[in-house]
Design a protein around this motif. Structure first.
Motif, PDB file in Angstrom:
ATOM      1  N   ALA A  69     -41.598   0.346   8.929  1.00  0.00           N
ATOM      2  CA  ALA A  69     -42.816   1.153   9.046  1.00  0.00           C
ATOM      3  C   ALA A  69     -43.580   0.811  10.323  1.00  0.00           C
ATOM      4  O   ALA A  69     -43.704  -0.365  10.699  1.00  0.00           O
ATOM      5  CB  ALA A  69     -43.708   0.934   7.837  1.00  0.00           C
ATOM      6  N   ARG A  70     -44.105   1.833  10.972  1.00  0.00           N
ATOM      7  CA  ARG A  70     -45.014   1.616  12.101  1.00  0.00           C
ATOM      8  C   ARG A  70     -46.382   1.275  11.532  1.00  0.00           C
ATOM      9  O   ARG A  70     -46.888   1.969  10.634  1.00  0.00           O
ATOM     10  CB  ARG A  70     -45.088   2.859  12.971  1.00  0.00           C
ATOM     11  CG  ARG A  70     -45.821   2.610  14.287  1.00  0.00           C
ATOM     12  CD  ARG A  70     -45.215   3.368  15.387  1.00  0.00           C
ATOM     13  NE  ARG A  70     -45.715   2.947  16.682  1.00  0.00           N
ATOM     14  CZ  ARG A  70     -45.570   3.661  17.791  1.00  0.00           C
ATOM     15  NH1 ARG A  70     -44.937   4.818  17.745  1.00  0.00           N
ATOM     16  NH2 ARG A  70     -46.028   3.225  18.949  1.00  0.00           N
ATOM     17  N   LEU A  71     -47.004   0.239  12.053  1.00  0.00           N
ATOM     18  CA  LEU A  71     -48.258  -0.272  11.515  1.00  0.00           C
ATOM     19  C   LEU A  71     -49.373   0.010  12.511  1.00  0.00           C
ATOM     20  O   LEU A  71     -49.359  -0.509  13.636  1.00  0.00           O
ATOM     21  CB  LEU A  71     -48.142  -1.773  11.249  1.00  0.00           C
ATOM     22  CG  LEU A  71     -46.933  -2.215  10.407  1.00  0.00           C
ATOM     23  CD1 LEU A  71     -46.902  -3.733  10.293  1.00  0.00           C
ATOM     24  CD2 LEU A  71     -46.968  -1.573   9.019  1.00  0.00           C
ATOM     25  N   LEU A  72     -50.347   0.825  12.110  1.00  0.00           N
ATOM     26  CA  LEU A  72     -51.409   1.290  12.998  1.00  0.00           C
ATOM     27  C   LEU A  72     -52.768   1.018  12.374  1.00  0.00           C
ATOM     28  O   LEU A  72     -52.972   1.253  11.178  1.00  0.00           O
ATOM     29  CB  LEU A  72     -51.266   2.791  13.258  1.00  0.00           C
ATOM     30  CG  LEU A  72     -49.923   3.269  13.819  1.00  0.00           C
ATOM     31  CD1 LEU A  72     -49.861   4.795  13.801  1.00  0.00           C
ATOM     32  CD2 LEU A  72     -49.714   2.746  15.229  1.00  0.00           C
ATOM     33  N   ALA A  73     -53.717   0.546  13.172  1.00  0.00           N
ATOM     34  CA  ALA A  73     -55.062   0.278  12.657  1.00  0.00           C
ATOM     35  C   ALA A  73     -56.087   0.429  13.774  1.00  0.00           C
ATOM     36  O   ALA A  73     -55.781   0.241  14.968  1.00  0.00           O
ATOM     37  CB  ALA A  73     -55.146  -1.123  12.052  1.00  0.00           C
ATOM     38  N   GLU A  74     -57.286   0.734  13.388  1.00  0.00           N
ATOM     39  CA  GLU A  74     -58.440   0.717  14.296  1.00  0.00           C
ATOM     40  C   GLU A  74     -58.438  -0.618  15.054  1.00  0.00           C
ATOM     41  O   GLU A  74     -58.056  -1.649  14.489  1.00  0.00           O
ATOM     42  CB  GLU A  74     -59.692   0.926  13.444  1.00  0.00           C
ATOM     43  CG  GLU A  74     -61.005   0.796  14.144  1.00  0.00           C
ATOM     44  CD  GLU A  74     -61.453  -0.645  14.278  1.00  0.00           C
ATOM     45  OE1 GLU A  74     -62.066  -0.954  15.319  1.00  0.00           O
ATOM     46  OE2 GLU A  74     -61.182  -1.454  13.367  1.00  0.00           O
ATOM     47  N   PRO A  75     -58.816  -0.635  16.345  1.00  0.00           N
ATOM     48  CA  PRO A  75     -58.600  -1.823  17.170  1.00  0.00           C
ATOM     49  C   PRO A  75     -59.172  -3.140  16.630  1.00  0.00           C
ATOM     50  O   PRO A  75     -58.487  -4.170  16.678  1.00  0.00           O
ATOM     51  CB  PRO A  75     -59.255  -1.445  18.504  1.00  0.00           C
ATOM     52  CG  PRO A  75     -59.090   0.031  18.585  1.00  0.00           C
ATOM     53  CD  PRO A  75     -59.266   0.508  17.163  1.00  0.00           C
TER      54      PRO A  75
END
Length: 215
Positions: A69-75
């Protein structure tokens, strides 16, 4: 348009299945236990750092069970979570046949005395499929072209007039509630009836905490 399958996993956690990809948004502390048993995810997106949007005690097991899974979050959040990439307003990420695009930059004001943390919502788009918008915790940002809106219904930063105004401004074809574990079942209609009566959207789906829709 092809079908986009949307499943709630409690509060703000939403699984979006489109174009052969599975994207989980905001697996937080109020999410159903089944959230953290999901597998075959292509992306996990966290809009901001608050515990009801990211459960730090359980997200490690979820990530381990979804190694591709690609893991993306607010900085600000990405800096505190192992393996997560920072998102941002207008930043786009291709995940299979789906594009995940960041919207906005900051959380709604809770109190003037409290600093506003980062918050980046997400648009989920794919060729020939509807566009879904999950705003995280803010009504400030109103992207165009939204077909399906995950609508925050109750929060310390919100009031019902703002909820309705946000819904009318985004003007989706379909909307369903999120961020509603702060409402007791006996009082739920106080909020939802105003959305139904004044939101200007014909297709409103009052999904249960484990409800789903195909659009």
């Amino acid at each position: 348009m092809a079908d986009m399958d949307v499943t709630r996993f409690g509060h703000a956690a939403v699984l979006v299945e489109a174009a052969g990809s599975r994207t989980l948004i905001d697996p937080g502390a109020f999410s159903l236990p089944a959230t953290f048993a999901l597998t075959d995810l292509d992306a996990v997106v966290v809009t901001h750092q608050h515990a009801d949007h990211v459960d730090r005690d359980r997200i490690g097991d979820l990530v381990a069970a979804n190694p591709r899974a690609r893991l993306l979050a607010e900085p600000e959040t990405a800096a505190e979570l192992d393996g997560f990439e920072p998102t941002g307003a207008g930043a786009s990420f291709e995940v299979g046949g789906v594009t995940l695009t960041g919207v906005g930059s900051r959380h709604a004001e809770i109190l003037p005395s409290l600093p506003r943390v980062g918050n980046v919502g997400v648009l989920v788009t794919a060729d020939g499929e509807p566009t879904l918008f999950h705003p995280g915790d803010t009504y400030e940002y109103r992207p165009s072209g939204v077909d399906v809106l995950a609508l925050p219904l109750s929060a310390p930063w919100a009031k019902v007039s703002e909820t309705v105004e946000f819904l009318r401004a985004v003007a989706p074809r379909t909307a369903f509630p999120i961020h509603d574990c702060t409402i007791s079942e006996i009082a739920y209609a106080i909020y939802w009836t105003h959305v139904e009566s004044h939101g200007g959207v014909d297709d409103l789906q009052r999904l249960a905490q484990d409800g789903s829709l195909a659009h």
